[in-house]
Design an enzyme around this catalytic site. Structure first.
Site, PDB file in Angstrom:
ATOM      1  N   PHE A 150       0.818  -1.224   0.000  1.00 47.71           N
ATOM      2  CA  PHE A 150       0.000   0.000   0.000  1.00 47.71           C
ATOM      3  C   PHE A 150       0.847   1.267   0.000  1.00 47.71           C
ATOM      4  CE2 PHE A 150       0.912  -0.004   4.562  1.00 47.71           C
ATOM      5  CZ  PHE A 150       1.047   1.352   4.827  1.00 47.71           C
ATOM      6  N   SER A 227       5.544  -6.973   3.201  1.00 49.22           N
ATOM      7  CA  SER A 227       6.151  -7.306   4.491  1.00 49.22           C
ATOM      8  C   SER A 227       6.939  -8.617   4.393  1.00 49.22           C
ATOM      9  CB  SER A 227       5.052  -7.420   5.548  1.00 49.22           C
ATOM     10  OG  SER A 227       4.132  -8.418   5.156  1.00 49.22           O
ATOM     11  N   CYS A 282       9.523   1.799   3.323  1.00 50.30           N
ATOM     12  CA  CYS A 282      10.457   0.701   3.608  1.00 50.30           C
ATOM     13  C   CYS A 282      11.866   1.238   3.820  1.00 50.30           C
ATOM     14  CB  CYS A 282      10.465  -0.290   2.464  1.00 50.30           C
ATOM     15  SG  CYS A 282      11.043   0.434   0.934  1.00 50.30           S
ATOM     16  N   GLU A 382       9.174  -4.385  12.913  1.00 46.86           N
ATOM     17  CA  GLU A 382       8.994  -3.295  11.954  1.00 46.86           C
ATOM     18  C   GLU A 382       7.661  -2.637  12.302  1.00 46.86           C
ATOM     19  OE1 GLU A 382       7.916  -4.128   7.859  1.00 46.86           O
ATOM     20  OE2 GLU A 382       9.061  -2.401   7.181  1.00 46.86           O
TER      21      GLU A 382
HETATM   22  P1  NAD Z   1       1.676  -6.569   2.979  1.00 42.86           P
HETATM   23  O1  NAD Z   1       2.738  -7.619   3.037  1.00 42.86           O
HETATM   24  O2  NAD Z   1       0.569  -6.631   3.965  1.00 42.86           O
HETATM   25  O3  NAD Z   1       0.961  -6.602   1.527  1.00 42.86           O
HETATM   26  C1  NAD Z   1       1.713  -6.619   0.348  1.00 42.86           C
HETATM   27  C2  NAD Z   1       0.891  -7.317  -0.733  1.00 42.86           C
HETATM   28  O4  NAD Z   1       0.657  -8.659  -0.345  1.00 42.86           O
HETATM   29  C3  NAD Z   1      -0.475  -6.665  -0.963  1.00 42.86           C
HETATM   30  O5  NAD Z   1      -0.731  -6.653  -2.342  1.00 42.86           O
HETATM   31  C4  NAD Z   1      -1.419  -7.583  -0.215  1.00 42.86           C
HETATM   32  O6  NAD Z   1      -2.701  -7.622  -0.768  1.00 42.86           O
HETATM   33  C5  NAD Z   1      -0.740  -8.938  -0.332  1.00 42.86           C
HETATM   34  N1  NAD Z   1      -1.017  -9.809   0.812  1.00 42.86           N
HETATM   35  C6  NAD Z   1      -1.339  -9.436   2.078  1.00 42.86           C
HETATM   36  N2  NAD Z   1      -1.504 -10.520   2.854  1.00 42.86           N
HETATM   37  C7  NAD Z   1      -1.275 -11.599   2.070  1.00 42.86           C
HETATM   38  C8  NAD Z   1      -1.298 -13.022   2.309  1.00 42.86           C
HETATM   39  N3  NAD Z   1      -1.579 -13.517   3.507  1.00 42.86           N
HETATM   40  N4  NAD Z   1      -1.002 -13.835   1.279  1.00 42.86           N
HETATM   41  C9  NAD Z   1      -0.702 -13.336   0.063  1.00 42.86           C
HETATM   42  N5  NAD Z   1      -0.688 -12.009  -0.217  1.00 42.86           N
HETATM   43  C10 NAD Z   1      -0.962 -11.153   0.775  1.00 42.86           C
HETATM   44  O7  NAD Z   1       2.418  -5.163   3.009  1.00 42.86           O
HETATM   45  P2  NAD Z   1       1.789  -3.703   3.134  1.00 42.86           P
HETATM   46  O8  NAD Z   1       1.280  -3.515   4.516  1.00 42.86           O
HETATM   47  O9  NAD Z   1       0.868  -3.443   2.005  1.00 42.86           O
HETATM   48  O10 NAD Z   1       3.092  -2.799   2.903  1.00 42.86           O
HETATM   49  C11 NAD Z   1       4.015  -2.511   3.916  1.00 42.86           C
HETATM   50  C12 NAD Z   1       5.155  -3.501   3.925  1.00 42.86           C
HETATM   51  O11 NAD Z   1       5.820  -3.497   2.668  1.00 42.86           O
HETATM   52  C13 NAD Z   1       6.226  -3.111   4.948  1.00 42.86           C
HETATM   53  O12 NAD Z   1       6.678  -4.300   5.565  1.00 42.86           O
HETATM   54  C14 NAD Z   1       7.320  -2.483   4.104  1.00 42.86           C
HETATM   55  O13 NAD Z   1       8.610  -2.546   4.648  1.00 42.86           O
HETATM   56  C15 NAD Z   1       7.228  -3.321   2.871  1.00 42.86           C
HETATM   57  N6  NAD Z   1       7.828  -2.628   1.732  1.00 42.86           N
HETATM   58  C16 NAD Z   1       9.041  -3.062   1.316  1.00 42.86           C
HETATM   59  C17 NAD Z   1       9.658  -2.426   0.264  1.00 42.86           C
HETATM   60  C18 NAD Z   1      10.996  -2.876  -0.232  1.00 42.86           C
HETATM   61  O14 NAD Z   1      11.415  -2.405  -1.256  1.00 42.86           O
HETATM   62  N7  NAD Z   1      11.688  -3.769   0.450  1.00 42.86           N
HETATM   63  C19 NAD Z   1       9.024  -1.339  -0.374  1.00 42.86           C
HETATM   64  C20 NAD Z   1       7.779  -0.932   0.092  1.00 42.86           C
HETATM   65  C21 NAD Z   1       7.187  -1.586   1.147  1.00 42.86           C
END
Ligand code: NAD
Length: 498
Positions: A150, A227, A282, A382
């Site tokens: 998101f 995440s 991130c 985190e």
């Molecule tokens: P999230 O892991 O909750 O969701 C990411 C994606 O996975 C979304 O599209 C979501 O719909 C999907 N998802 C959620 N739960 C799932 C499940 N159980 N099974 C399969 N898919 C699932 O992450 P978020 O809250 O949207 O974003 C924040 C996280 O992203 C933070 O941990 C941040 O550090 C990370 N992030 C990392 C980077 C990087 O480059 N390393 C960049 C941006 C964000």
């Protein structure tokens, strides 16, 4: 009520309402602003089938044709930058200025991808054996998928799809269900730019959609950002299904401040990188590692700067907006109690900060903890919110050990005026992206982005040259065009150069 649905084969998906849907909030008002359809397996299959159909022609489209579409898309995104920023702010909460900055960073990847003819050039060697030449080609994989978080609804998808599409692949994006509108506007802009139907598709939803993409036989590669637990799951599930997977995970980014550093510069950087986008980045700095004796002075300078931050509706020219959902806001606020209970000193309590926004918004002001230790949950987890922790250490060596023992390895920074210390730090720190007096060292589009350890699963980073490698496979051709001699030359031994 606005209803957001999938984009498949060049148009909004025309099926009747989905069986499952979610609510999309305006975080600054706390009100539901839209509903978004959640894809079941049928919707994902329709998107993959459209992408598979489009692949045959798109992979054969000339580089000139592909780049002409990319240049048109680049111009459209640039022209619609403010509109895209408005969509992001309305669903994510970050300030308009911040949202425009993320669009800009995504746009830079589109610009990089406009140079695809150069990036896809292979190697050629004449006369590798007598009258034999050898050359390599990079070819697209087919249908590839992107699953995104998101916190950057424009930039992170744009880390992926401009390069994938430029390389001749077709793409299915599964953006975050929390802020889905930007992806649909980008799909419309692709269509306006002349991208053939089916080359770029969007399916909304949750785990159901992700699982179908991870196991669909026609999806050849998956890029994931989110995440760490989900990144690990996506990597393991996707690779077990035979796919190429890059999965970027979470972070805990440390900013080390040495005694010789310019403390005003360091305090400015800590506040900017800790609280920009409400800490929902991130690459946000979440831990300041103060090497003795800078702790007292640095904490005072950071606290002073926090008191001047304007927190409120991102459309009103504030410095920091709300958190993305009420559940996330409450989870982050829970860490304030957890930190106090664990013995950290709450130097600035974000719950007391003045807010310029509706009472129902998902607000939490900037928070500063001092005297944090590595066993506290505010250090190990985190938090992904506006909570900055200060850990005090006696020496440089202990600072580096702290950073290296942390399971995450996304970004880090050192603040110092000692070039030798900075050089040593960049050499020995176990982190993928390093800043020297730069708090958010996000690589430019023509480098590649990625962390180490639990911040990335897979072996290629996103965008830049690694992106081109990820979205193509190499074919190496060895060719002889014989001049007929009439002589026989059968040889069963392994070929060696003659
Ligand atoms: P999230 O892991 O909750 O969701 C990411 C994606 O996975 C979304 O599209 C979501 O719909 C999907 N998802 C959620 N739960 C799932 C499940 N159980 N099974 C399969 N898919 C699932 O992450 P978020 O809250 O949207 O974003 C924040 C996280 O992203 C933070 O941990 C941040 O550090 C990370 N992030 C990392 C980077 C990087 O480059 N390393 C960049 C941006 C964000």
């Amino acid at each position: 009520m606005k209803q957001i649905t999938h984009w498949i084969d060049g148009a909004p998906w025309a099926r009747p309402a989905a069986a499952r849907a979610g609510e999309v909030y305006d975080p600054a008002t706390g009100q539901v602003a839209a509903t978004v359809d959640y894809a079941d397996a049928d919707a994902v299959d329709a998107a993959v089938a459209a992408a598979e159909r489009a692949f045959a022609d798109w992979r054969d489209a000339s580089l000139s044709k592909r780049t002409s579409v990319l240049f048109a898309f680049r111009d459209l995104v640039a022209r619609h930058r403010s509109e895209l920023a408005g969509l992001i702010t309305a669903e994510h909460g970050q300030t308009l200025e911040d949202a425009a900055g993320e669009v800009q960073r995504g746009l830079e990847v589109v610009e990089f991808a406009c140079g695809i003819p150069h990036l896809l050039k292979g190697g050629f060697a004449e006369n590798v054996s007598s009258a034999v030449d050898s050359y390599s080609l990079r070819q697209p994989l087919g249908v590839v998928a992107g699953i995104t978080p998101f916190n950057f609804p424009a930039m992170v998808p744009m880390w992926m799809f401009p390069i994938a599409i430029a390389c001749g692949n077709t793409f299915v994006l599964k953006p975050s269900e929390k802020d889905p509108s930007t992806s649909i506007r980008l799909a419309e802009l692709w269509a306006e730019a002349g991208l053939p139907a089916g080359v770029f598709n969007v399916v909304h939803g949750d785990k159901v959609a992700v699982d179908r993409l991870l196991t669909h036989p026609d999806v050849k590669a998956v890029s994931f950002v989110g995440s760490t637990p989900i990144a690990r799951y996506v990597y393991e599930t996707g690779t077990a299904a035979g796919k190429r997977v890059q999965a970027l995970g979470g972070a805990k980014n440390h900013m080390v401040v040495l005694p010789d550093a310019d403390l005003d510069l360091a305090a400015d950087a800590a506040v900017s990188a800790g609280f920009g986008s409400a800490g929902e980045r991130c690459m946000a700095i979440s831990v300041v590692v103060a090497v003795d004796p800078v702790g007292d002075s640095l904490v005072a300078k950071i606290a002073d700067r926090i008191s001047g931050l304007r927190v409120g509706d991102g459309r009103r020219g504030c410095d920091m907006g709300p958190l993305v959902t009420r559940a996330h806001r409450d989870k982050v606020a829970g860490y304030l109690d957890a930190g106090v209970a664990a013995g950290a000193k709450l130097a600035v309590d974000g719950r007391d900060h003045a807010i310029d926004g509706a009472a129902e918004g998902f607000w939490l002001g900037p928070t500063l903890f001092d005297q944090v230790t590595a066993d506290m949950s505010i250090y190990t987890d985190e938090i992904f919110g506006p909570v900055l922790s200060v850990v005090r250490v006696p020496t440089y060596d202990q600072a580096v050990t702290l950073v290296n023992e942390n399971p995450y390895g996304n970004g880090t920074a050192i603040f110092t005026n000692d070039g030798g210390a900075a050089r040593q730090f960049q050499h020995e720190v176990q982190v993928g992206m390093v800043g020297v007096n730069v708090p958010i060292p996000v690589p430019m589009a023509y480098f590649s982005f990625g962390g180490w350890k639990s911040s990335l699963f897979g072996d290629t980073n996103v965008h830049g040259p690694d992106g081109v490698h990820f979205y193509t496979r190499v074919k190496t051709v060895t060719a002889r065009w014989p001049i007929p001699t009439g002589e026989r030359a059968v040889a069963l031994h392994f070929p060696t150069a003659t």
